[in-house]
Design an enzyme around this catalytic site. Sequence first.
Site, PDB file in Angstrom:
ATOM      1  N   MET A  89       6.117 -40.196 -60.523  1.00 13.39           N
ATOM      2  CA  MET A  89       5.705 -41.590 -60.465  1.00 13.39           C
ATOM      3  C   MET A  89       6.861 -42.566 -60.619  1.00 13.39           C
ATOM      4  SD  MET A  89       2.942 -43.542 -62.752  1.00 13.39           S
ATOM      5  CE  MET A  89       4.180 -44.382 -63.705  1.00 13.39           C
ATOM      6  N   TYR A  96      36.496  -6.199 -55.066  1.00 14.30           N
ATOM      7  CA  TYR A  96      36.783  -7.400 -54.275  1.00 14.30           C
ATOM      8  C   TYR A  96      35.569  -7.825 -53.448  1.00 14.30           C
ATOM      9  CZ  TYR A  96      37.278  -4.457 -50.097  1.00 14.30           C
ATOM     10  OH  TYR A  96      37.026  -3.602 -49.057  1.00 14.30           O
ATOM     11  N   CYS A 114      31.887  -6.709 -47.486  1.00 13.78           N
ATOM     12  CA  CYS A 114      32.441  -7.465 -46.365  1.00 13.78           C
ATOM     13  C   CYS A 114      31.352  -8.126 -45.526  1.00 13.78           C
ATOM     14  CB  CYS A 114      33.307  -6.565 -45.495  1.00 13.78           C
ATOM     15  SG  CYS A 114      32.398  -5.220 -44.732  1.00 13.78           S
ATOM     16  N   HIS A 124      20.032 -44.944 -50.088  1.00 16.26           N
ATOM     17  CA  HIS A 124      19.530 -43.599 -49.779  1.00 16.26           C
ATOM     18  C   HIS A 124      20.500 -42.827 -48.910  1.00 16.26           C
ATOM     19  CE1 HIS A 124      17.045 -40.729 -47.405  1.00 16.26           C
ATOM     20  NE2 HIS A 124      16.531 -40.483 -48.593  1.00 16.26           N
TER      21      HIS A 124
END
Length: 888
Positions: free
Chosen positions: A108, A861, A841, A459
Amino acid sequence: MSAKHVYFFGGKTADGDGKQKELLGGKGANLAEMCKIGIPVPPGFTITTEVCAAYYEQGKKIPEAAVPEIDAALAKVEATFGKKFGDTSDPLLVSVRSGAALSMPGMMNTILNLGLSDASVEGLAKKTGNPRFAYDSYRRLIDMFGSTAMGCEHEAFEHEIHSLKHEKKAALDTDLSADDLKELVKRYKAVYKKNVGEDFPQDPKKQLYLAINAVFNSWNGNKAIEYRRIERITGLKGTAVNVQAMVFGNMGTGSGTGVAFTRDPNTGENVFYGDYLINAQGEDVVAGIRTPEPISKLNDEMPKVYKQLCEIREALEQHYKEMQDIEFTVQDGVLYMLQTRTGKRTGTAAVRIAVEMVKEGKIDEKTAVKRVAPDSLNHLLQPQLDPKSKVKPVAQGIAASPGGATGMVVLDSAEAKALHEKDPAVKLILVRKETSPEDVAGMHAAKGILTSTGGKASHAAVVARGWGKPCVVGCDDVKIDEKSQTITIAGKSVKAGDYITINGTTGDVMIGKVETINPSMTGDFSTLMTWADKSRKLKIRTNADSPADATKAREFGAEGIGLCRTEHMFFGDDRIAAVREMILAESVEGRRKALAKIEPFQKKDFVGIFEAMDGLPVTIRLLDPPLHEFLPQKDNRAGAEAVAKQIGVSVEKIFERVEELHEMNPMMGFRGCRLPLVFPEIGEMQVRAIIEAAIEVQKSGKKVFPEIMIPLVGVVEELSILKTQAIAVAEEAIKKHGVKVEYQIGTMIELPRACVAADKIAEEAEFFSFGTNDLTQMTFGFSRDDIKGFMPTYLGNKILPIDPFQTIDFNGVGELMKLGIQKGRDSRKAKHGSHLKIGICGEHGGDPDSVVFCHKIGMDYVSCSPFRVPIARLAAAQAALGDTVRDK
Ligand code: ADP
Ligand code: MG
Ligand code: MG
């Protein structure tokens, strides 16, 4: 539920504090905190989120125990502020503001001026000597209360003010006199009665309780529920309600209201940044209706207030050690703060602020690293406009979100969205007077946004900044004519579809295209990355198939190549004929002959990559091919004829082979390691090219660490056969040249079976690399290219919390990964006494949440595309540092 339902704040004290966001909501907690550190805040009280939960448990009723506390807190506000609620000569008015722990659009709107009635409005008029102000406040209350709390149509009120203005021949709202507004109040009350079925409540307490109920109800309004669903917000108790004494920014030229950031949220520069309007109330500044003044101008208009505001800016930053987003109101020369919270910022600003706050001694390096959202670095990796461009700016607006964008003008958001869906590569600049939540999809589709009105907090500005999208607002030289689908920029006419360029860093607007250039990593960005590297445990590699990509990735800090695909190397103009010849060959000899033509090209490719990655490991995946893609398809007779002529076979022969290669289900067809198992000469050629290239580069004095990766292994025998072949080829080359090269042979783990049989596979493999794209496809049985039809339903109905191709599915695919890691590592250790190197990967390697997961399950990694390398470095550091401290 705790015994206490209501928390007072005001003067220099407060019952609650800034840490109690869960209980008091973000707004309430920070109002309390500001009081405690001596910042002027109009007194008020916060009804807790627990009361909201209890309200729902009791069938939408405010729990009885809370009522006396509310009344007592109100009395305390009256005493502190020196006015009485409902007083007919000098009434206390209040605002009723919602506020959950996280800021949440859809709840609101705030109701201002609560407590006015037919009797007290007279008192207010007399007391202030400003009847116009009093009646204007009253008619605003009836509108706000009616439309936000009682479900009236705001339009119905708008209609009344329009007709009154027409009758009175008033051009602006401000042209209406006190008597006109008195008349308007009468008409508004009639609208209210017609819509609600009873009179506008004259009892201020009744107004207050109805408003509190309305805030609680809005917690479960459709828009709020939808927002929580999209943002995946769960576990909140509800919204708090803040009731606060009104102060007025609209009491004349000695009053005003504003919003500001303690630093520039675009660039991060340590300057006071914001807007204000004289003689205005509440949201007038952000609504984009009047273009506001920059905050620095307040120094001319109200020097004393400006000085005090600057001190508050300093105090808030010192206290929160964070950049703040603030709201303030000045009533007759007296300054009040109405809100403070952590300010949203662009990635560029996030990095600069974090680094500068370390230098200012406000935070330490680790906090700086934890504060920057990895994805927000995208903003620093955005293209910039070529500074050498000759295209001159024709207009200037407000620089609202940095970066440069070039694209075709589009005036309608729905059309922007449609154009983007048709061609995702299309470059569009959305041009609007202002934007609203309805424009969001179109804004998302555009490369940049340009508006003719609105300020830094409009906005358009806020949304674009959140996405790291270039945006210029408030450019009043831009005139839009939707009917003729043209705009004029400083008098020059531009049609929809024509190219324009905006520079969100400077506010410049240009007609025509401007080249964009890729960013580099310098200054604060590189400083923050150095700090991140001190903490992270994961290594970050890159997926790169060319020396150019490899070089870029190294600049961004890649520590090796985790995936070099060889498919595209087969497509080059200079070699495609030989590749086709190889595919069409009917004998081993024929294939070898064709492969011999390809080999020098392959070797050259690898030389370039090894040189670029001097000193770092390079994982090269053997061909994982859709062979048919190399041949012209059935419907392409002309193409087939050209190929037939080029390599000296008949068209029929080509089509015959195309037919043979056709697969019902290519995703699970003749691919990966299956190809070199059936045609060993292909794998042999690739291995030889890799090792010969490595030898050549090593001879030139560089360091090379090739890792040969065999794709799509599910059974250890596949790997052992190919590994034996590869070693034979490699050793032969090494012997021939008399140069020793360190190389490893490993596999991609991308089949569920490979995870389950990882112990066996690890006896042969020297490294594992999880190919999570295929692993996700094979685990779910979803073809990634065919999820369009059902994924929206899956996400909408919460069958899946998130698209598993974006973030690793921790509970399914992730469990398989954990199993693979554990079995693989244990077995390698037992059999060879060595550590099995493991990485990822798939595209998930550049997704921050997935990176954190990879850290947790003990990978060595992650590998991702060059532009995601900094993002992965930061995510890996945050994973190592534990919980992040970012506001959601
Ligand atoms: P939002 O969460 O949408 O920002 P707020 O509760 O902050 O909503 O209020 C909307 C506007 O009304 C803000 O500009 C705020 O500063 C102003 N406002 C709220 N309460 C008061 C008050 N007691 N006196 C003056 N202005 C107020
Ligand atoms: Mg606010
Ligand atoms: Mg794969």
